[in-house]
Design an enzyme around this catalytic site. Structure first.
Site, PDB file in Angstrom:
ATOM      1  CE  LYS A  49      -4.906  -1.451   1.353  1.00  0.00           C
ATOM      2  NZ  LYS A  49      -5.815  -2.385   2.004  1.00  0.00           N
ATOM      3  CB  SER A  90      -0.899   0.009   1.233  1.00  0.00           C
ATOM      4  OG  SER A  90      -1.650  -1.170   1.308  1.00  0.00           O
TER       5      SER A  90
HETATM    6  P1  NAD Z   1       4.616  -6.551   7.683  1.00  0.00           P
HETATM    7  O1  NAD Z   1       5.241  -5.473   8.475  1.00  0.00           O
HETATM    8  O2  NAD Z   1       4.050  -7.740   8.351  1.00  0.00           O
HETATM    9  O3  NAD Z   1       5.665  -7.092   6.582  1.00  0.00           O
HETATM   10  C1  NAD Z   1       6.573  -6.295   5.894  1.00  0.00           C
HETATM   11  C2  NAD Z   1       7.790  -7.157   5.583  1.00  0.00           C
HETATM   12  O4  NAD Z   1       8.699  -6.380   4.815  1.00  0.00           O
HETATM   13  C3  NAD Z   1       8.528  -7.622   6.845  1.00  0.00           C
HETATM   14  O5  NAD Z   1       8.720  -9.022   6.803  1.00  0.00           O
HETATM   15  C4  NAD Z   1       9.853  -6.863   6.781  1.00  0.00           C
HETATM   16  O6  NAD Z   1      10.953  -7.585   7.330  1.00  0.00           O
HETATM   17  C5  NAD Z   1      10.017  -6.655   5.274  1.00  0.00           C
HETATM   18  N1  NAD Z   1      10.864  -5.519   4.950  1.00  0.00           N
HETATM   19  C6  NAD Z   1      10.822  -4.266   5.460  1.00  0.00           C
HETATM   20  N2  NAD Z   1      11.764  -3.492   4.881  1.00  0.00           N
HETATM   21  C7  NAD Z   1      12.411  -4.278   3.985  1.00  0.00           C
HETATM   22  C8  NAD Z   1      13.475  -4.070   3.067  1.00  0.00           C
HETATM   23  N3  NAD Z   1      14.072  -2.876   2.966  1.00  0.00           N
HETATM   24  N4  NAD Z   1      13.895  -5.109   2.309  1.00  0.00           N
HETATM   25  C9  NAD Z   1      13.292  -6.319   2.403  1.00  0.00           C
HETATM   26  N5  NAD Z   1      12.291  -6.590   3.251  1.00  0.00           N
HETATM   27  C10 NAD Z   1      11.848  -5.578   4.027  1.00  0.00           C
HETATM   28  O7  NAD Z   1       3.505  -5.836   6.770  1.00  0.00           O
HETATM   29  P2  NAD Z   1       2.228  -6.497   6.087  1.00  0.00           P
HETATM   30  O8  NAD Z   1       1.114  -6.456   7.056  1.00  0.00           O
HETATM   31  O9  NAD Z   1       2.611  -7.757   5.409  1.00  0.00           O
HETATM   32  O10 NAD Z   1       1.918  -5.379   4.988  1.00  0.00           O
HETATM   33  C11 NAD Z   1       2.687  -5.218   3.805  1.00  0.00           C
HETATM   34  C12 NAD Z   1       2.006  -4.164   2.948  1.00  0.00           C
HETATM   35  O11 NAD Z   1       0.666  -4.587   2.667  1.00  0.00           O
HETATM   36  C13 NAD Z   1       1.874  -2.800   3.638  1.00  0.00           C
HETATM   37  O12 NAD Z   1       2.005  -1.796   2.673  1.00  0.00           O
HETATM   38  C14 NAD Z   1       0.474  -2.831   4.209  1.00  0.00           C
HETATM   39  O13 NAD Z   1      -0.051  -1.528   4.403  1.00  0.00           O
HETATM   40  C15 NAD Z   1      -0.260  -3.627   3.160  1.00  0.00           C
HETATM   41  N6  NAD Z   1      -1.447  -4.376   3.595  1.00  0.00           N
HETATM   42  C16 NAD Z   1      -1.484  -5.057   4.776  1.00  0.00           C
HETATM   43  C17 NAD Z   1      -2.628  -5.782   5.137  1.00  0.00           C
HETATM   44  C18 NAD Z   1      -2.726  -6.573   6.422  1.00  0.00           C
HETATM   45  O14 NAD Z   1      -3.830  -6.993   6.778  1.00  0.00           O
HETATM   46  N7  NAD Z   1      -1.635  -6.819   7.138  1.00  0.00           N
HETATM   47  C19 NAD Z   1      -3.717  -5.804   4.267  1.00  0.00           C
HETATM   48  C20 NAD Z   1      -3.645  -5.121   3.043  1.00  0.00           C
HETATM   49  C21 NAD Z   1      -2.505  -4.419   2.722  1.00  0.00           C
END
Ligand code: NAD
Length: 304
Positions: free
Chosen positions: A171, A95
């Site tokens: 989104k 997002s």
């Molecule tokens: P999260 O924090 O669980 O996962 C993010 C991952 O990215 C982590 O494993 C982290 O180690 C990795 N990361 C961070 N910086 C990095 C880098 N520089 N290089 C490589 N890896 C890196 O987040 P999430 O909940 O999985 O969400 C991911 C995206 O999806 C976000 O943009 C969020 O807003 C969106 N989103 C989340 C949900 C939800 O329900 N959790 C739903 C829809 C959309």
């Protein structure tokens, strides 16, 4: 079949990448958190690397599922794009903020690469069963056509929303509506509980009435009244999405007084609870304000 690189195996990325692995795609995965990519690779028999250039060289399409667009930009421009073959596609499913996405798209086109934005909605449960809603933005129809088979493995409702960044705009606006619905229903439960209504029964009534929304159906009992606060979507991520939506309002010259109030409340919750809290813990802002904890049968007694 395109070879896929998948960067970001968090709450959402892990189950989404799993869908691709189980569909038989050749997958190389990476995550900044130590050990995560190796664990994924061991479980689903894919490749893992800590080196984004290695991932890029092994991929035709690179998917990013990272916290925000600034991180996507850094990872893609610093490490992925220089090693990708011309004609490859970057598919940002995070997002991210739409204006940043357009800028990244312009930078990538100069390198002979295409960018498609395809953020998702539905949370961890729908990521697991491959039924996410996906909003697809981009002018490069050939690149979108290449991404569609992958997206169909991860999502059920696919929408082409328009030019690059339009998926990300949609989104953020979806999450504004969702965030507003959640805090409106929490506030209603607080008022009702103080009056003497049972929060559990209130949720049943809302779900059979016109106040019903995704939060009344899927969040209040499950994560708030249960005191679990473990939906898998972080408070910091929701706060970021709201800021993106409100930035968009300001950038387009739209007055959004309700959104301004909403973002202020989420920012206050963020300051109190920290980025690590689950977004459903936003209820604790009202609980603190009113000294009234929301449990299934929260009683009037909390007024004392
Ligand atoms: P999260 O924090 O669980 O996962 C993010 C991952 O990215 C982590 O494993 C982290 O180690 C990795 N990361 C961070 N910086 C990095 C880098 N520089 N290089 C490589 N890896 C890196 O987040 P999430 O909940 O999985 O969400 C991911 C995206 O999806 C976000 O943009 C969020 O807003 C969106 N989103 C989340 C949900 C939800 O329900 N959790 C739903 C829809 C959309």
């Amino acid at each position: 079949m395109d070879r896929i690189g998948f960067i970001g195996l968090g709450q959402m990325g892990w189950p989404m990448a799993r869908r691709l692995a189980e569909a038989g795609y050749s997958l190389t995965v990476a995550d900044a958190a130590p050990g995560v990519a190796d664990r994924f690779a061991a479980e689903f028999k894919t490749s893992a690397t800590a080196d984004m250039a290695v991932l890029a060289k092994a991929s035709d399409v690179v998917i990013t599922m990272l916290p925000d667009g600034k991180i996507v930009r850094k990872v893609v421009l610093d490490a992925v794009a220089p090693a990708l073959a011309k004609g490859s596609v970057v598919l940002d499913m995070s997002s991210s903020a739409p204006i940043g996405t357009r800028e990244l798209g312009e930078d990538l086109v100069k390198l002979g690469l295409a960018l498609v934005d395809a953020p998702v909605s539905g949370g961890v449960p729908r990521a697991k069963d491959g039924t996410l809603a996906i909003m697809i933005g981009g002018e490069d129809k050939a690149a979108i056509a290449r991404c569609r088979p992958l997206l169909e493995k991860m999502g059920q409702s696919l929408f082409e929303t328009g030019p690059l960044g339009s998926g990300h705009a949609m989104k953020a606006l979806n999450n504004y509506v969702s965030a507003a619905g959640l805090i409106a229903s929490i506030e209603a439960l607080q008022i009702g509980a103080r009056f003497g209504l049972s929060p559990d029964a209130m949720v049943d009534v809302l779900n059979a009435s016109t106040g019903r929304n995704n939060s009344t159906e899927k969040k209040l009992k499950q994560y708030v009244l249960s005191r679990q606060f473990n939906s898998g979507f972080g408070l910091g991520l929701m706060e970021k999405d709201l800021r993106t939506a409100l930035d968009l309002a300001h950038q387009t010259g739209i007055q959004a007084p309700f959104g301004d109030a909403c973002v202020e409340l989420w920012q206050k919750a963020y300051a109190d609870l920290g980025a690590g809290a689950d977004h459903t813990a936003v209820a604790q802002l009202w609980e603190k304000l009113n000294n009234l904890e929301l449990t299934p049968a929260a009683k009037k007694q909390a007024a004392e």
